[in-house]
Design an enzyme around this catalytic site. Sequence first.
Site, PDB file in Angstrom:
ATOM      1  N   LYS A  65      32.766  41.598  52.617  1.00 32.72           N
ATOM      2  CA  LYS A  65      32.216  40.958  51.442  1.00 32.72           C
ATOM      3  C   LYS A  65      30.606  41.091  51.080  1.00 32.72           C
ATOM      4  O   LYS A  65      30.167  41.112  50.192  1.00 32.72           O
ATOM      5  CB  LYS A  65      32.819  39.459  51.075  1.00 32.72           C
ATOM      6  CG  LYS A  65      34.317  39.298  50.936  1.00 32.72           C
ATOM      7  CD  LYS A  65      34.706  39.851  49.925  1.00 32.72           C
ATOM      8  CE  LYS A  65      35.975  39.799  49.396  1.00 32.72           C
ATOM      9  NZ  LYS A  65      36.409  40.036  48.085  1.00 32.72           N
ATOM     10  N   TYR A  99      36.193  40.328  57.304  1.00 32.43           N
ATOM     11  CA  TYR A  99      36.120  39.913  55.903  1.00 32.43           C
ATOM     12  C   TYR A  99      34.840  39.584  55.440  1.00 32.43           C
ATOM     13  O   TYR A  99      34.444  39.850  54.245  1.00 32.43           O
ATOM     14  CB  TYR A  99      37.293  38.786  55.692  1.00 32.43           C
ATOM     15  CG  TYR A  99      37.506  38.191  54.405  1.00 32.43           C
ATOM     16  CD1 TYR A  99      37.787  38.801  53.338  1.00 32.43           C
ATOM     17  CD2 TYR A  99      37.182  36.782  54.221  1.00 32.43           C
ATOM     18  CE1 TYR A  99      38.084  38.373  52.317  1.00 32.43           C
ATOM     19  CE2 TYR A  99      37.216  36.187  52.927  1.00 32.43           C
ATOM     20  CZ  TYR A  99      37.816  37.149  51.889  1.00 32.43           C
ATOM     21  OH  TYR A  99      38.124  36.664  50.847  1.00 32.43           O
ATOM     22  N   PHE A 110      47.288  36.182  44.079  1.00 27.84           N
ATOM     23  CA  PHE A 110      47.256  34.682  43.581  1.00 27.84           C
ATOM     24  C   PHE A 110      46.397  34.682  42.454  1.00 27.84           C
ATOM     25  O   PHE A 110      46.783  34.254  41.376  1.00 27.84           O
ATOM     26  CB  PHE A 110      47.113  34.127  44.997  1.00 27.84           C
ATOM     27  CG  PHE A 110      46.472  32.598  44.672  1.00 27.84           C
ATOM     28  CD1 PHE A 110      47.114  31.877  43.988  1.00 27.84           C
ATOM     29  CD2 PHE A 110      45.313  32.349  45.417  1.00 27.84           C
ATOM     30  CE1 PHE A 110      46.481  30.662  43.505  1.00 27.84           C
ATOM     31  CE2 PHE A 110      45.025  30.921  45.191  1.00 27.84           C
ATOM     32  CZ  PHE A 110      45.530  30.036  44.183  1.00 27.84           C
ATOM     33  N   THR A 163      40.353  28.159  47.226  1.00 25.98           N
ATOM     34  CA  THR A 163      41.183  27.970  46.111  1.00 25.98           C
ATOM     35  C   THR A 163      42.828  27.690  46.275  1.00 25.98           C
ATOM     36  O   THR A 163      43.158  28.294  47.073  1.00 25.98           O
ATOM     37  CB  THR A 163      40.956  29.218  45.164  1.00 25.98           C
ATOM     38  OG1 THR A 163      39.378  29.207  44.933  1.00 25.98           O
ATOM     39  CG2 THR A 163      41.436  28.989  43.716  1.00 25.98           C
ATOM     40  N   ASN A 165      34.564  52.208  44.433  1.00 24.63           N
ATOM     41  CA  ASN A 165      35.372  52.860  43.215  1.00 24.63           C
ATOM     42  C   ASN A 165      35.297  51.964  42.185  1.00 24.63           C
ATOM     43  O   ASN A 165      35.450  52.500  40.809  1.00 24.63           O
ATOM     44  CB  ASN A 165      36.742  53.365  43.902  1.00 24.63           C
ATOM     45  CG  ASN A 165      36.924  54.081  44.647  1.00 24.63           C
ATOM     46  OD1 ASN A 165      35.911  55.235  44.672  1.00 24.63           O
ATOM     47  ND2 ASN A 165      37.754  54.249  45.798  1.00 24.63           N
ATOM     48  N   ASP A 216      46.097  52.042  44.920  1.00 24.44           N
ATOM     49  CA  ASP A 216      44.981  51.611  46.154  1.00 24.44           C
ATOM     50  C   ASP A 216      43.816  51.858  45.386  1.00 24.44           C
ATOM     51  O   ASP A 216      43.194  53.031  45.106  1.00 24.44           O
ATOM     52  CB  ASP A 216      45.156  52.469  47.185  1.00 24.44           C
ATOM     53  CG  ASP A 216      44.794  51.824  48.371  1.00 24.44           C
ATOM     54  OD1 ASP A 216      43.330  51.132  48.398  1.00 24.44           O
ATOM     55  OD2 ASP A 216      45.319  51.587  49.576  1.00 24.44           O
ATOM     56  N   SER A 249      41.456  42.827  47.459  1.00 18.13           N
ATOM     57  CA  SER A 249      41.102  42.796  49.031  1.00 18.13           C
ATOM     58  C   SER A 249      42.101  41.775  49.516  1.00 18.13           C
ATOM     59  O   SER A 249      42.324  40.594  48.901  1.00 18.13           O
ATOM     60  CB  SER A 249      39.659  42.214  49.081  1.00 18.13           C
ATOM     61  OG  SER A 249      39.570  41.770  50.407  1.00 18.13           O
ATOM     62  N   ARG A 269      46.821  29.494  55.024  1.00 14.31           N
ATOM     63  CA  ARG A 269      45.768  28.419  54.551  1.00 14.31           C
ATOM     64  C   ARG A 269      46.391  27.087  54.610  1.00 14.31           C
ATOM     65  O   ARG A 269      47.756  27.044  54.404  1.00 14.31           O
ATOM     66  CB  ARG A 269      45.327  28.909  53.120  1.00 14.31           C
ATOM     67  CG  ARG A 269      44.414  30.002  53.447  1.00 14.31           C
ATOM     68  CD  ARG A 269      43.482  30.182  52.062  1.00 14.31           C
ATOM     69  NE  ARG A 269      44.238  31.562  51.598  1.00 14.31           N
ATOM     70  CZ  ARG A 269      43.271  32.293  50.878  1.00 14.31           C
ATOM     71  NH1 ARG A 269      42.095  31.928  50.342  1.00 14.31           N
ATOM     72  NH2 ARG A 269      43.629  33.434  50.649  1.00 14.31           N
TER      73      ARG A 269
HETATM   74  N1  LIG Z   1      42.067  32.413  47.510  1.00 12.08           N
HETATM   75  C1  LIG Z   1      40.812  32.165  47.885  1.00 12.08           C
HETATM   76  O1  LIG Z   1      40.644  30.752  48.129  1.00 12.08           O
HETATM   77  C2  LIG Z   1      39.614  33.018  47.834  1.00 12.08           C
HETATM   78  C3  LIG Z   1      38.329  32.469  48.255  1.00 12.08           C
HETATM   79  C4  LIG Z   1      37.379  33.259  48.397  1.00 12.08           C
HETATM   80  C5  LIG Z   1      37.358  34.561  47.717  1.00 12.08           C
HETATM   81  N2  LIG Z   1      38.693  34.833  47.195  1.00 12.08           N
HETATM   82  C6  LIG Z   1      38.724  36.612  46.646  1.00 12.08           C
HETATM   83  O2  LIG Z   1      39.484  36.382  45.497  1.00 12.08           O
HETATM   84  C7  LIG Z   1      40.337  37.675  45.577  1.00 12.08           C
HETATM   85  C8  LIG Z   1      41.573  37.552  45.213  1.00 12.08           C
HETATM   86  O3  LIG Z   1      42.162  36.600  46.578  1.00 12.08           O
HETATM   87  P1  LIG Z   1      43.697  35.956  46.527  1.00 12.08           P
HETATM   88  O4  LIG Z   1      43.272  34.803  47.434  1.00 12.08           O
HETATM   89  O5  LIG Z   1      43.939  36.159  45.109  1.00 12.08           O
HETATM   90  O6  LIG Z   1      44.301  36.896  47.348  1.00 12.08           O
HETATM   91  P2  LIG Z   1      45.721  37.914  47.245  1.00 12.08           P
HETATM   92  O7  LIG Z   1      45.818  38.712  48.577  1.00 12.08           O
HETATM   93  O8  LIG Z   1      46.811  37.287  46.877  1.00 12.08           O
HETATM   94  O9  LIG Z   1      45.119  39.020  46.190  1.00 12.08           O
HETATM   95  C9  LIG Z   1      44.583  40.338  46.636  1.00 12.08           C
HETATM   96  C10 LIG Z   1      45.147  41.122  45.916  1.00 12.08           C
HETATM   97  O10 LIG Z   1      44.703  42.422  46.016  1.00 12.08           O
HETATM   98  C11 LIG Z   1      45.608  43.366  46.263  1.00 12.08           C
HETATM   99  N3  LIG Z   1      44.858  44.483  46.905  1.00 12.08           N
HETATM  100  C12 LIG Z   1      44.290  44.374  48.245  1.00 12.08           C
HETATM  101  N4  LIG Z   1      43.719  45.542  48.457  1.00 12.08           N
HETATM  102  C13 LIG Z   1      43.706  46.431  47.607  1.00 12.08           C
HETATM  103  C14 LIG Z   1      43.581  47.611  47.339  1.00 12.08           C
HETATM  104  N5  LIG Z   1      42.807  48.300  48.352  1.00 12.08           N
HETATM  105  N6  LIG Z   1      43.724  48.285  46.311  1.00 12.08           N
HETATM  106  C15 LIG Z   1      44.458  47.704  45.188  1.00 12.08           C
HETATM  107  N7  LIG Z   1      44.901  46.370  45.469  1.00 12.08           N
HETATM  108  C16 LIG Z   1      44.554  45.848  46.661  1.00 12.08           C
HETATM  109  C17 LIG Z   1      46.673  42.976  46.772  1.00 12.08           C
HETATM  110  O11 LIG Z   1      47.768  43.449  46.846  1.00 12.08           O
HETATM  111  C18 LIG Z   1      46.660  41.492  46.043  1.00 12.08           C
HETATM  112  O12 LIG Z   1      47.459  41.541  44.865  1.00 12.08           O
HETATM  113  C19 LIG Z   1      39.891  38.552  46.868  1.00 12.08           C
HETATM  114  O13 LIG Z   1      38.883  39.403  46.816  1.00 12.08           O
HETATM  115  C20 LIG Z   1      39.261  37.177  47.687  1.00 12.08           C
HETATM  116  O14 LIG Z   1      38.416  37.711  48.896  1.00 12.08           O
HETATM  117  C21 LIG Z   1      39.711  34.374  47.364  1.00 12.08           C
END
Ligand SMILES: NC(=O)c1ccc[n+]([C@@H]2O[C@H](COP(=O)([O-])OP(=O)(O)OC[C@H]3O[C@@H](n4cnc5c(N)ncnc54)[C@H](O)[C@@H]3O)[C@@H](O)[C@H]2O)c1
Length: 333
Positions: A152, A148, A15, A178, A102, A59, A78, A189
């Site tokens: 982090k 989680y 996202f 977000t 990594n 990965d 993640s 969510r």
């Molecule tokens: N969405 C929020 O409100 C929010 C809030 C705080 C922090 N975050 C952080 O922002 C980042 C993105 O969140 P998001 O909401 O877009 O989530 P999301 O699940 O839509 O995106 C995460 C992406 O990471 C990829 N991924 C997961 N593990 C992986 C791995 N081991 N290797 C390669 N790719 C991997 C998934 O396939 C996915 O495309 C995350 O790190 C999350 O912790 C998001």
Amino acid sequence: MSRKPRALVTGGAGFIGSHLCERLVSEGYRVFCLDNLITGSPENVAHLLDRDFEFIEQDAIRPINLSEKMDEVYHLASPASPADFSRLPLEILEAGSLGTKNALVLAQAAGARFLLASTSEVYGDPLVHPQPEDYRGNVNQLGVRGVYDEAKRYAEALTMTYHRHHALDTRIARIFNTYGPRMRPDDGRVIPNFIQQALAGKPLSIYGEGTQTRSFQYVDDLTCGLIRLMKSGESHPVNLGNPQELAVREIAGIIIKLSGSKSDIIYEPLPEDDPRRRCPEISRAREVLGWEPRVPVEVGIKHTIEWFARRASLTGTRKDTGGRKKPHEDSRE
Ligand SMILES: NC(=O)c1ccc[n+]([C@@H]2O[C@H](COP(=O)([O-])OP(=O)(O)OC[C@H]3O[C@@H](n4cnc5c(N)ncnc54)[C@H](O)[C@@H]3O)[C@@H](O)[C@H]2O)c1
């Protein structure tokens, strides 16, 4: 001859990552998106494939070797949704630990700047409101959300260690809730849940009494903040979020109104460790980045409702997998 700056975005097919890739491409970057698609979808970045953009299915817990030298590494990989905490606990712990290691190693080798997408979850169920960056949090490491939160927190510690001991130029963004287009429909969510329920004319389910507050930032505000943070000289964590607090009940009301739905509201039990209140203190972001959220909640929610409505009409009755792969079944315990 000067070349285009290059950025690697791990988790770029998710996202937030997909919006970040889009923005970086439009700002003149050559963007490499590394993702294992565990919670992301190729559809999120399909529109970028004919731009200066490359998708690498990998990965992040495996060593990352790229033939091109990066200037900036945004580490977002993640799983992040509440729905993932019990579905993908080991994957979350490994993305935060091995995945972060990594991505740091790659940044170090390339001499690139590194930005960690951390989270307000490092504050746990906070005892201080709003939460400034020096608040150390109130995390239950044994609870379901603990995977989680602790992943982090570890990722932050690792990032600071690379900064101190390897002189790596690092950034830590503590991202608060977000929302926006391309959130997963089964995200768990509150905003996608409510929007889908409202569009389907089903009752909106509120957990608890709905008096718990959330602060939501629109994804465009966040990507602007992430890019400003990367360009800044700030190596300490910076909160990126919207300090406007809304009760979950109010959010339900806004969504019912903006979607023109006739849905009712039903109340369900509160899940374990559900934070009662979460609100960022963003004076550091204001001072250091000259940043604050600009998109009013009604505008952001309207765009998001429109995206979900368009998506529902495109997918019709097709069974929705969001393009995602099933979680790995080879348990790594
Ligand atoms: N969405 C929020 O409100 C929010 C809030 C705080 C922090 N975050 C952080 O922002 C980042 C993105 O969140 P998001 O909401 O877009 O989530 P999301 O699940 O839509 O995106 C995460 C992406 O990471 C990829 N991924 C997961 N593990 C992986 C791995 N081991 N290797 C390669 N790719 C991997 C998934 O396939 C996915 O495309 C995350 O790190 C999350 O912790 C998001």
